[in-house]
Design an enzyme around this catalytic site. Structure first.
Site, PDB file in Angstrom:
ATOM      1  N   CYS A  46     -94.034  36.830  56.421  1.00  0.00           N
ATOM      2  CA  CYS A  46     -93.898  35.366  56.375  1.00  0.00           C
ATOM      3  C   CYS A  46     -94.937  34.684  55.485  1.00  0.00           C
ATOM      4  O   CYS A  46     -94.615  33.757  54.733  1.00  0.00           O
ATOM      5  CB  CYS A  46     -93.972  34.789  57.792  1.00  0.00           C
ATOM      6  SG  CYS A  46     -95.241  35.550  58.811  1.00  0.00           S
ATOM      7  N   HIS A  88     -96.821  28.120  59.502  1.00  0.00           N
ATOM      8  CA  HIS A  88     -98.010  28.705  58.876  1.00  0.00           C
ATOM      9  C   HIS A  88     -98.482  27.785  57.741  1.00  0.00           C
ATOM     10  O   HIS A  88     -97.659  27.281  56.960  1.00  0.00           O
ATOM     11  CB  HIS A  88     -97.684  30.068  58.253  1.00  0.00           C
ATOM     12  CG  HIS A  88     -97.532  31.196  59.236  1.00  0.00           C
ATOM     13  ND1 HIS A  88     -97.642  31.055  60.601  1.00  0.00           N
ATOM     14  CD2 HIS A  88     -97.285  32.524  59.023  1.00  0.00           C
ATOM     15  CE1 HIS A  88     -97.469  32.229  61.185  1.00  0.00           C
ATOM     16  NE2 HIS A  88     -97.247  33.140  60.252  1.00  0.00           N
TER      17      HIS A  88
HETATM   18  P1  NAP Z   1     -90.258  39.666  69.960  1.00  0.00           P
HETATM   19  O1  NAP Z   1     -89.997  38.259  70.294  1.00  0.00           O
HETATM   20  O2  NAP Z   1     -91.228  40.432  70.761  1.00  0.00           O
HETATM   21  O3  NAP Z   1     -88.830  40.464  69.970  1.00  0.00           O
HETATM   22  C1  NAP Z   1     -88.727  41.834  69.734  1.00  0.00           C
HETATM   23  C2  NAP Z   1     -87.259  42.213  69.664  1.00  0.00           C
HETATM   24  O4  NAP Z   1     -87.158  43.610  69.316  1.00  0.00           O
HETATM   25  C3  NAP Z   1     -86.547  42.072  71.006  1.00  0.00           C
HETATM   26  O5  NAP Z   1     -85.202  41.731  70.779  1.00  0.00           O
HETATM   27  C4  NAP Z   1     -86.649  43.482  71.586  1.00  0.00           C
HETATM   28  O6  NAP Z   1     -85.643  43.787  72.531  1.00  0.00           O
HETATM   29  C5  NAP Z   1     -86.400  44.284  70.314  1.00  0.00           C
HETATM   30  N1  NAP Z   1     -86.883  45.660  70.454  1.00  0.00           N
HETATM   31  C6  NAP Z   1     -88.139  46.069  70.670  1.00  0.00           C
HETATM   32  N2  NAP Z   1     -88.185  47.405  70.756  1.00  0.00           N
HETATM   33  C7  NAP Z   1     -86.922  47.847  70.587  1.00  0.00           C
HETATM   34  C8  NAP Z   1     -86.307  49.132  70.587  1.00  0.00           C
HETATM   35  N3  NAP Z   1     -87.006  50.246  70.774  1.00  0.00           N
HETATM   36  N4  NAP Z   1     -84.972  49.204  70.372  1.00  0.00           N
HETATM   37  C9  NAP Z   1     -84.241  48.083  70.199  1.00  0.00           C
HETATM   38  N5  NAP Z   1     -84.756  46.836  70.205  1.00  0.00           N
HETATM   39  C10 NAP Z   1     -86.075  46.734  70.383  1.00  0.00           C
HETATM   40  O7  NAP Z   1     -90.749  39.818  68.451  1.00  0.00           O
HETATM   41  P2  NAP Z   1     -90.380  38.904  67.195  1.00  0.00           P
HETATM   42  O8  NAP Z   1     -91.431  37.887  67.035  1.00  0.00           O
HETATM   43  O9  NAP Z   1     -88.958  38.485  67.251  1.00  0.00           O
HETATM   44  O10 NAP Z   1     -90.588  39.952  66.026  1.00  0.00           O
HETATM   45  C11 NAP Z   1     -89.765  41.103  65.910  1.00  0.00           C
HETATM   46  C12 NAP Z   1     -90.103  41.862  64.642  1.00  0.00           C
HETATM   47  O11 NAP Z   1     -89.751  41.059  63.516  1.00  0.00           O
HETATM   48  C13 NAP Z   1     -91.600  42.160  64.459  1.00  0.00           C
HETATM   49  O12 NAP Z   1     -91.976  43.348  65.116  1.00  0.00           O
HETATM   50  C14 NAP Z   1     -91.716  42.260  62.969  1.00  0.00           C
HETATM   51  O13 NAP Z   1     -91.416  43.557  62.528  1.00  0.00           O
HETATM   52  C15 NAP Z   1     -90.675  41.281  62.484  1.00  0.00           C
HETATM   53  N6  NAP Z   1     -91.308  40.000  62.122  1.00  0.00           N
HETATM   54  C16 NAP Z   1     -91.402  39.728  60.821  1.00  0.00           C
HETATM   55  C17 NAP Z   1     -92.008  38.566  60.437  1.00  0.00           C
HETATM   56  C18 NAP Z   1     -92.170  38.300  58.984  1.00  0.00           C
HETATM   57  O14 NAP Z   1     -93.262  37.963  58.614  1.00  0.00           O
HETATM   58  N7  NAP Z   1     -91.137  38.403  58.183  1.00  0.00           N
HETATM   59  C19 NAP Z   1     -92.502  37.657  61.340  1.00  0.00           C
HETATM   60  C20 NAP Z   1     -92.386  37.940  62.683  1.00  0.00           C
HETATM   61  C21 NAP Z   1     -91.772  39.136  63.048  1.00  0.00           C
HETATM   62  P3  NAP Z   1     -85.915  43.564  74.122  1.00  0.00           P
HETATM   63  O15 NAP Z   1     -85.794  42.092  74.362  1.00  0.00           O
HETATM   64  O16 NAP Z   1     -84.829  44.353  74.740  1.00  0.00           O
HETATM   65  O17 NAP Z   1     -87.284  44.076  74.396  1.00  0.00           O
HETATM   66  O1  3JN Z   2     -98.531  37.452  62.598  1.00  0.00           O
HETATM   67  C1  3JN Z   2     -97.755  36.790  61.910  1.00  0.00           C
HETATM   68  O2  3JN Z   2     -97.885  35.576  61.748  1.00  0.00           O
HETATM   69  C2  3JN Z   2     -96.631  37.476  61.199  1.00  0.00           C
HETATM   70  C3  3JN Z   2     -96.309  38.764  61.845  1.00  0.00           C
HETATM   71  C4  3JN Z   2     -95.535  39.656  61.288  1.00  0.00           C
HETATM   72  C5  3JN Z   2     -95.322  40.955  61.895  1.00  0.00           C
HETATM   73  C6  3JN Z   2     -95.529  41.136  63.263  1.00  0.00           C
HETATM   74  C7  3JN Z   2     -95.368  42.386  63.829  1.00  0.00           C
HETATM   75  C8  3JN Z   2     -95.014  43.463  63.063  1.00  0.00           C
HETATM   76  C9  3JN Z   2     -94.917  42.036  61.113  1.00  0.00           C
HETATM   77  C10 3JN Z   2     -94.592  41.824  59.669  1.00  0.00           C
HETATM   78  O3  3JN Z   2     -93.545  41.265  59.417  1.00  0.00           O
HETATM   79  O4  3JN Z   2     -95.347  42.191  58.776  1.00  0.00           O
HETATM   80  C11 3JN Z   2     -94.802  43.289  61.710  1.00  0.00           C
HETATM   81  C12 3JN Z   2     -94.436  44.489  60.894  1.00  0.00           C
HETATM   82  O5  3JN Z   2     -95.329  45.138  60.369  1.00  0.00           O
HETATM   83  O6  3JN Z   2     -93.255  44.782  60.821  1.00  0.00           O
END
Ligand code: NAP
Ligand code: 3JN
Length: 334
Positions: free
Chosen positions: A129, A245
């Protein structure tokens, strides 16, 4: 565009939820939606376009017959299941860091490098992000004056760290105001009334002293902009903001660009809104960015410490342009 069978992996999470809303709001042509999460979500249902849809447990067979899968279920899940999905003919748009720096995987911000979508081999990565909102603003300036160096400090909202992090900020704020000791479970220190110069909250620091989030901003910026010569130094900081952010960005360019010219270039750039009227105290604010898909830039000024430099203040909704919206825009390009 013909209708697609779309899967959302991590549908019950913060980003997954925004992905569903974004698909609805942008009227993405979905013929069938598949909602996937972990065992913990067995039996749950979610609403999509007014219909109740069951959440299924994600496994190797989840992607048969699926055209596009949006992944936001963490890096481990992406590493394991994205190749299975691609093998079944599905195109994966992955929101984790698992595939971002793989030379066979395009890393795409539609306003910056949409053409990179064309060489995908089944997986396309969505950047971090903090990188996304920065490159949306830097690309037009790079085209105008060639950026040689970037120094950025981020002010990152707690929603970037997931649902539990938002609750921790709320609980700690209440505790401190009531005179109680704040409990730290997600963050290593209290986040309420504080700033923490460490992202992510665990296993953050790399051998060179930067955190992994900081190194993502360095490496991803160079890959997306297609220029390994851009030098980047980042300091990423968690602040007690719910969503949105903010970034203080200083750039050094090869050719001089005035603040006035930069405003003109940015006003014409896709996905960018210039909010820069200091006489009236107008500049981008995290609160105002929530729910908006654009990236906001203001406080544009010539750096008094060097002859070819600019200072900028960049703000965007980290869950939308920083995650869900960028992923859906990539799916639209497909
Ligand atoms: P979150 O609110 O904790 O949600 C995690 C999601 O992943 C939930 O739907 C969870 O399902 C699912 N999950 C976790 N472990 C799993 C598994 N083993 N198999 C299937 N589903 C699984 O987290 P979030 O904030 O949405 O973030 C999720 C991911 O998006 C992060 O880990 C990161 O990789 C990515 N992300 C990217 C950015 C970016 O900067 N582009 C920003 C934030 C996040 P349950 O509800 O069943 O546990
Ligand atoms: O912390 C933030 O503001 C952004 C978080 C991103 C994030 C959180 C958990 C795992 C990432 C990401 O997108 O880089 C990951 C990841 O490494 O997939």
């Amino acid at each position: 565009m013909s209708s697609k069978v779309v899967a959302v992996a991590g549908a019950t999470g913060l980003v997954g939820n925004q992905m569903l809303k974004t698909l609805e709001e942008r009227e993405f042509p979905v013929s069938k939606i598949k909602l996937l999460a972990s065992e913990r979500s067995k039996g749950k249902t979610l609403t999509f376009c007014g219909e109740t849809v069951p959440v299924e447990v994600l496994d190797e067979n989840s992607f048969k017959g699926v055209d596009i899968a949006l992944f936001s279920a963490g890096g481990g899940t992406s590493k394991r299941f994205a190749p299975c999905a691609a093998k079944d003919g599905c195109v994966v748009v992955d929101n984790s860091s698992a595939w971002r720096m793989d030379p066979d995987v395009p890393l795409v911000v539609p306003e910056v490098n949409p053409e990179d979508v064309e060489w995908h081999k089944g997986i396309i990565a969505n950047p971090n992000c903090s990188t996304i909102q920065m490159v949306v603003v830097l690309k037009p300036l790079h085209d105008a004056a060639r950026i040689e160096r970037v120094v950025v400090s981020t002010y990152q909202a707690v929603s970037g760290a997931g649902i539990k992090a938002i609750k921790e900020l709320e609980d700690q704020t209440k505790a401190i105001l009531a005179g109680d000791e704040p409990k730290c479970e997600v963050f290593p220190h209290p986040i309420a009334f504080n700033c923490i110069p460490q992202i992510p909250q665990s296993d953050a620091f790399t051998a060179n002293g930067y955190t992994s989030e900081e190194m993502k901003m360095v490496n991803e910026t160079q890959k997306i902009m297609g220029d390994e010569n851009i030098r980047v130094s980042a300091t990423t900081v968690r602040v007690p903001v719910h969503t949105g952010h903010s970034e203080s960005v200083n750039i050094e360019t090869q050719r001089k660009i005035t603040a006035e010219k930069a405003r003109e270039v940015l006003a014409a750039a896709p996905g960018v809104v210039v909010l820069d009227d200091t006489a009236n105290q107008v500049y981008p604010l995290a609160l105002d960015s929530v729910g908006r898909g654009e990236t906001f830039v203001g406080r544009i000024r010539e750096d008094i410490s060097q002859s070819r430099g600019l200072d900028l203040w960049i703000v965007s909704d980290n869950l939308l342009k920083g995650a869900a919206l960028n992923a859906v825009q990539i799916a639209e390009l497909l």
